[in-house]
Enzyme design. Structure first.
Site, PDB file in Angstrom:
ATOM      1  N   GLN A  99       9.765  -5.359   0.208  1.00  0.00           N
ATOM      2  CA  GLN A  99       9.505  -3.999   0.293  1.00  0.00           C
ATOM      3  C   GLN A  99      10.339  -3.150   1.325  1.00  0.00           C
ATOM      4  OE1 GLN A  99       5.266  -3.337   0.992  1.00  0.00           O
ATOM      5  NE2 GLN A  99       4.425  -4.858  -0.424  1.00  0.00           N
ATOM      6  N   HIS A 170       4.950  -4.059   3.745  1.00  0.00           N
ATOM      7  CA  HIS A 170       3.866  -2.705   4.379  1.00  0.00           C
ATOM      8  C   HIS A 170       4.562  -2.295   5.901  1.00  0.00           C
ATOM      9  CE1 HIS A 170      -0.363  -4.390   2.891  1.00  0.00           C
ATOM     10  NE2 HIS A 170       0.902  -4.535   2.026  1.00  0.00           N
ATOM     11  N   GLU A 263      -6.472   4.900  -0.531  1.00  0.00           N
ATOM     12  CA  GLU A 263      -7.358   5.811   0.058  1.00  0.00           C
ATOM     13  C   GLU A 263      -6.466   7.145   0.113  1.00  0.00           C
ATOM     14  OE1 GLU A 263      -9.645   3.018   3.370  1.00  0.00           O
ATOM     15  OE2 GLU A 263      -8.123   4.407   4.002  1.00  0.00           O
ATOM     16  N   TYR A 273      -9.588   4.433  11.295  1.00  0.00           N
ATOM     17  CA  TYR A 273      -9.952   4.534   9.613  1.00  0.00           C
ATOM     18  C   TYR A 273     -10.310   2.795   9.428  1.00  0.00           C
ATOM     19  CZ  TYR A 273      -8.361   9.192   9.568  1.00  0.00           C
ATOM     20  OH  TYR A 273      -8.305  10.519  10.084  1.00  0.00           O
ATOM     21  N   TYR A 284      -7.653 -10.108  -1.077  1.00  0.00           N
ATOM     22  CA  TYR A 284      -6.914 -10.658  -2.421  1.00  0.00           C
ATOM     23  C   TYR A 284      -7.680 -11.964  -2.908  1.00  0.00           C
ATOM     24  CZ  TYR A 284      -3.689  -6.978  -3.014  1.00  0.00           C
ATOM     25  OH  TYR A 284      -2.874  -5.781  -3.084  1.00  0.00           O
TER      26      TYR A 284
END
Length: 390
Positions: A99, A170, A263, A273, A284
């Site tokens: 990513q 991420h 979200e 949060y 997972y």
């Protein structure tokens, strides 16, 4: 077992094909089972294919209507609305893979006078570690504004993800300026390491608030703690791939949950949060994570998705081309291969419509004329223009 979120309209559930049989779609991290939900059949827009990119990640409009578009492998293009592309020189070297790579690009609030752009990308560290950084540079367009040989100059790094860790997931590294242009907000993912989201000595799993030069405002909620904590605006996040302000000047973020539980959050000063302590998704492995409503001390999402849509870019619509869409958020769906429209009511939100796009959607932005521009994800990804029908 987590319940099906109210964010998914009941009409879509009732229209599901082959009830009880799931389908599998590629999320941003891994395969995730999706319920067979039928989106709305009639799209209230015309789709025009403009051009193609290789793994695009972000785009932003310039004052003249042209776009800056980034590609993950480390390229930046000035792109006309007719599709012609000119590569920008001077882009920083990126650590590309998974990513990671070249991320976001936005304009300085004073771009008309300072020609500055803000960029995020992944840089390598020691011992196979890496992390996101944010920098700013001057965009040189050539004599008399000509874009024949655009170039980034005077690049400086103003923020670094800390600590650098192993893995290639991420990074998040979305950027947004406050409406008054005084503060830069940066989303920093938890790098698939879970616990750093709650660690005040790390800026992973956080939203960071800085001045445009990278310095730290003294009115940040944790400023008195000093160090990394002084940067932090909110915490307890996972993988935040969208940041946008609404018409009231409130900051929202779209965020990937683990196995489901994506979200949309109204981001409040100093709020926690809850990740990885709470989530409306599961690990997972299938191991349960307590829901938000079990721990009211943590801020709950304004709405969430079970099953996953794998949310990516987020934009707030205030244009005139689609008056029925005013004051809505639009979220790109990666696993969902759709564009999701969300309406807000005070501090709550709900999905209003979902438009099937037949491809993973990475980014969505509004042009000055109110049209929506959409970047698909992956190789040979198309840049699309959505215009009113008729």
């Amino acid at each position: 077992m987590h319940r099906l979120a109210a964010a998914v309209p009941l009409s879509l559930i009732l229209l599901a094909c082959n009830p009880g049989q799931g389908v599998t779609a590629q999320g941003d991290e891994t395969d995730a089972p999706l319920a067979a939900i039928t989106p709305v059949d009639i799209q209230p827009f015309t789709i025009s294919e403009v051009t193609e990119f290789e793994e695009p990640w972000a785009m932003t409009f310039m004052p003249d209507g042209e776009m800056l578009v980034s590609e993950k492998a480390g390229k930046l293009f000035i792109t006309k609305q007719t599709g012609e592309k000119t590569e920008v020189k001077g882009v920083p070297k990126v650590d590309y893979g998974g990513q990671g790579g070249f991320g976001d690009v936005i304009l300085s609030p004073d771009f008309a006078t300072d020609s500055m752009v803000y960029l995020s990308w992944v840089e390598a560290g020691k011992d196979d570690t890496r992390g996101a950084v944010v920098g700013r540079a001057k965009l040189i367009l050539g004599e008399d504004g000509a874009k024949a040989a655009p170039e980034l100059t005077d690049l400086e790094i103003i923020w670094t993800q800390f600590p650098k860790v192993t893995g290639r997931g991420h990074f998040s590294h979305r950027l947004a300026f406050s409406p008054d242009g005084k503060h830069l907000f940066i989303s920093s993912g938890e790098r698939q390491k879970f616990d750093p989201s709650q660690d005040m000595k790390a800026n992973l799993g956080k939203i960071v608030r800085l001045y445009p030069d990278g310095s730290v405002p003294e009115d940040n909620p944790f400023y008195e703690q000093g160090g990394i904590a002084a940067q932090i605006w909110s915490l307890g996040h996972r993988n935040l791939l969208g940041l946008a302000f609404d018409e009231q000047g409130r900051l929202w973020n779209s965020e990937m949950g683990p196995l489901h539980g994506d979200e949309l959050n109204l981001v409040k000063r100093g709020a926690n949060y809850g990740y990885p302590i709470v989530s409306n998704g599961d690990h997972y492995s299938g191991e349960d994570i307590p829901d938000h409503d079990t721990r009211p001390e943590f801020a709950a999402p304004a709405t969430y998705w079970v099953p996953t849509i794998a949310p990516s870019g987020l934009t707030f619509y205030d244009g005139e081309a689609f008056p029925e869409w005013k004051n809505s958020f639009f979220i790109g769906g990666l696993a969902g291969e759709a564009i999701v429209r969300v309406t807000i009511d005070g501090e709550s939100a709900k999905e209003a419509e979902r438009y099937e796009m037949g491809a993973r959607i990475r980014e969505i932005e509004q042009a000055a004329d109110g049209s929506l521009w959409v970047l698909q994800d992956g190789e040979k990804a198309k840049l699309l223009k959505l215009s009113p029908t008729g």
